[in-house]
Design an enzyme around this catalytic site. Structure first.
Site, PDB file in Angstrom:
ATOM      1  N   ASP A  65     -23.995  60.967 -77.434  1.00  0.00           N
ATOM      2  CA  ASP A  65     -23.191  62.191 -77.451  1.00  0.00           C
ATOM      3  C   ASP A  65     -23.946  63.318 -76.775  1.00  0.00           C
ATOM      4  O   ASP A  65     -25.174  63.334 -76.809  1.00  0.00           O
ATOM      5  CB  ASP A  65     -22.976  62.635 -78.912  1.00  0.00           C
ATOM      6  CG  ASP A  65     -21.619  62.242 -79.445  1.00  0.00           C
ATOM      7  OD1 ASP A  65     -20.937  61.454 -78.791  1.00  0.00           O
ATOM      8  OD2 ASP A  65     -21.263  62.726 -80.532  1.00  0.00           O
ATOM      9  N   TYR A  67     -25.560  67.029 -76.814  1.00  0.00           N
ATOM     10  CA  TYR A  67     -26.048  67.909 -77.876  1.00  0.00           C
ATOM     11  C   TYR A  67     -24.923  68.847 -78.295  1.00  0.00           C
ATOM     12  O   TYR A  67     -24.130  69.286 -77.467  1.00  0.00           O
ATOM     13  CB  TYR A  67     -27.238  68.731 -77.388  1.00  0.00           C
ATOM     14  CG  TYR A  67     -28.476  67.935 -77.045  1.00  0.00           C
ATOM     15  CD1 TYR A  67     -29.071  67.098 -77.983  1.00  0.00           C
ATOM     16  CD2 TYR A  67     -29.063  68.037 -75.792  1.00  0.00           C
ATOM     17  CE1 TYR A  67     -30.229  66.382 -77.668  1.00  0.00           C
ATOM     18  CE2 TYR A  67     -30.223  67.334 -75.469  1.00  0.00           C
ATOM     19  CZ  TYR A  67     -30.795  66.507 -76.416  1.00  0.00           C
ATOM     20  OH  TYR A  67     -31.936  65.801 -76.107  1.00  0.00           O
ATOM     21  N   PHE A  78     -29.962  63.601 -73.054  1.00  0.00           N
ATOM     22  CA  PHE A  78     -31.295  63.984 -73.512  1.00  0.00           C
ATOM     23  C   PHE A  78     -31.816  65.288 -72.902  1.00  0.00           C
ATOM     24  O   PHE A  78     -32.849  65.796 -73.318  1.00  0.00           O
ATOM     25  CB  PHE A  78     -32.321  62.860 -73.274  1.00  0.00           C
ATOM     26  CG  PHE A  78     -32.042  61.617 -74.047  1.00  0.00           C
ATOM     27  CD1 PHE A  78     -32.250  61.578 -75.424  1.00  0.00           C
ATOM     28  CD2 PHE A  78     -31.549  60.480 -73.420  1.00  0.00           C
ATOM     29  CE1 PHE A  78     -31.991  60.431 -76.158  1.00  0.00           C
ATOM     30  CE2 PHE A  78     -31.280  59.322 -74.147  1.00  0.00           C
ATOM     31  CZ  PHE A  78     -31.503  59.289 -75.517  1.00  0.00           C
ATOM     32  N   HIS A 187     -34.844  53.849 -80.517  1.00  0.00           N
ATOM     33  CA  HIS A 187     -34.427  55.165 -80.035  1.00  0.00           C
ATOM     34  C   HIS A 187     -35.583  56.161 -80.190  1.00  0.00           C
ATOM     35  O   HIS A 187     -36.394  56.030 -81.112  1.00  0.00           O
ATOM     36  CB  HIS A 187     -33.220  55.634 -80.853  1.00  0.00           C
ATOM     37  CG  HIS A 187     -32.492  56.794 -80.269  1.00  0.00           C
ATOM     38  ND1 HIS A 187     -32.883  58.103 -80.489  1.00  0.00           N
ATOM     39  CD2 HIS A 187     -31.392  56.857 -79.483  1.00  0.00           C
ATOM     40  CE1 HIS A 187     -32.056  58.908 -79.858  1.00  0.00           C
ATOM     41  NE2 HIS A 187     -31.131  58.184 -79.241  1.00  0.00           N
TER      42      HIS A 187
END
Length: 220
Positions: A65, A67, A78, A187
């Site tokens: 998704d 932020y 990211f 992750h």
């Protein structure tokens, strides 16, 4: 449907833009932007594609998704705008870069420079309501980004796909491992980074693969 996106991607993805699900998705997204605060700003929804044309992609990093806090998202997974504090996952990515490559951590959280070198920073879902993680999941974005991965898998050779965490690994299940390098690990989230993200050496391994295939390595 006429979608404003980089021309090489438009040519590849026009069949998706013409499908009923994409019209339904577009209608949903337009209503959300009209009635709520949604990230990223509309002009950045396809930023990952606009900065990294189809035929220039060398590496694909798959996120989930955007932020969902103010000022962070700008269409690259990211990545955050300059002047925004690094989210925990990005901090851990930079720590791994430093450890892997033996150099200081990057000082900017804006990963546009990666995108311009051929790193497609692809979120599975391209929009989100402010403060509501996952709020635009299941509306059609995942079908669209699956099509993006299929186009890259089928239309290019020798790419590097970087899959961090269970979600990205499932998203990348269709990738042909005989044609592309697939790097997967835990992750970078603080909840899982010590379970296999740190020490994965994905940045040096990516560059070694690119050099071995006659491509310029990424300046991480």
């Amino acid at each position: 449907m006429d979608v404003k996106i980089e021309p090489t991607w438009k040519e590849r993805l026009q069949p998706e833009f013409d499908k009923p699900y994409f019209k339904e998705l577009t209608d949903f997204v337009r209503k959300e932007y009209a009635n709520a605060t949604v990230y990223p700003p509309g002009r950045f929804i396809f930023n990952a594609f606009n900065l990294c044309p189809f035929d220039q992609v060398k590496v694909v990093i798959i996120g989930q998704d955007p932020y969902h806090e103010p000022g962070q998202a700008h269409g690259l997974c990211f990545s955050v705008n300059d002047g925004v504090a690094f989210p925990p996952s990005l901090r851990n990515i930079f720590k791994e870069i430093s450890d892997d490559l033996g150099r200081p951590c990057p000082v900017s959280g804006d990963l546009s420079g990666w995108a311009r070198q051929g790193v497609l920073l692809l979120n599975a879902t391209l929009t989100v309501r402010a403060g509501q993680a996952g709020s635009h999941q299941g509306k059609g974005w995942e079908e669209f980004t699956d099509a993006v991965i299929r186009e890259l898998n089928d239309g290019r050779d020798g790419l590097v796909f970087i899959l961090w965490g269970g979600y990205a690994k499932r998203k990348g299940a269709i990738i042909d491992r005989n044609r592309h390098l697939v790097l997967s690990s835990a992750h970078p989230s603080p909840l899982s980074a010590y379970n296999g993200f740190f020490g994965n050496h994905h940045f040096s391994r990516t560059n070694a693969w690119l050099v071995s295939h006659g491509k310029t390595p990424i300046d991480w």
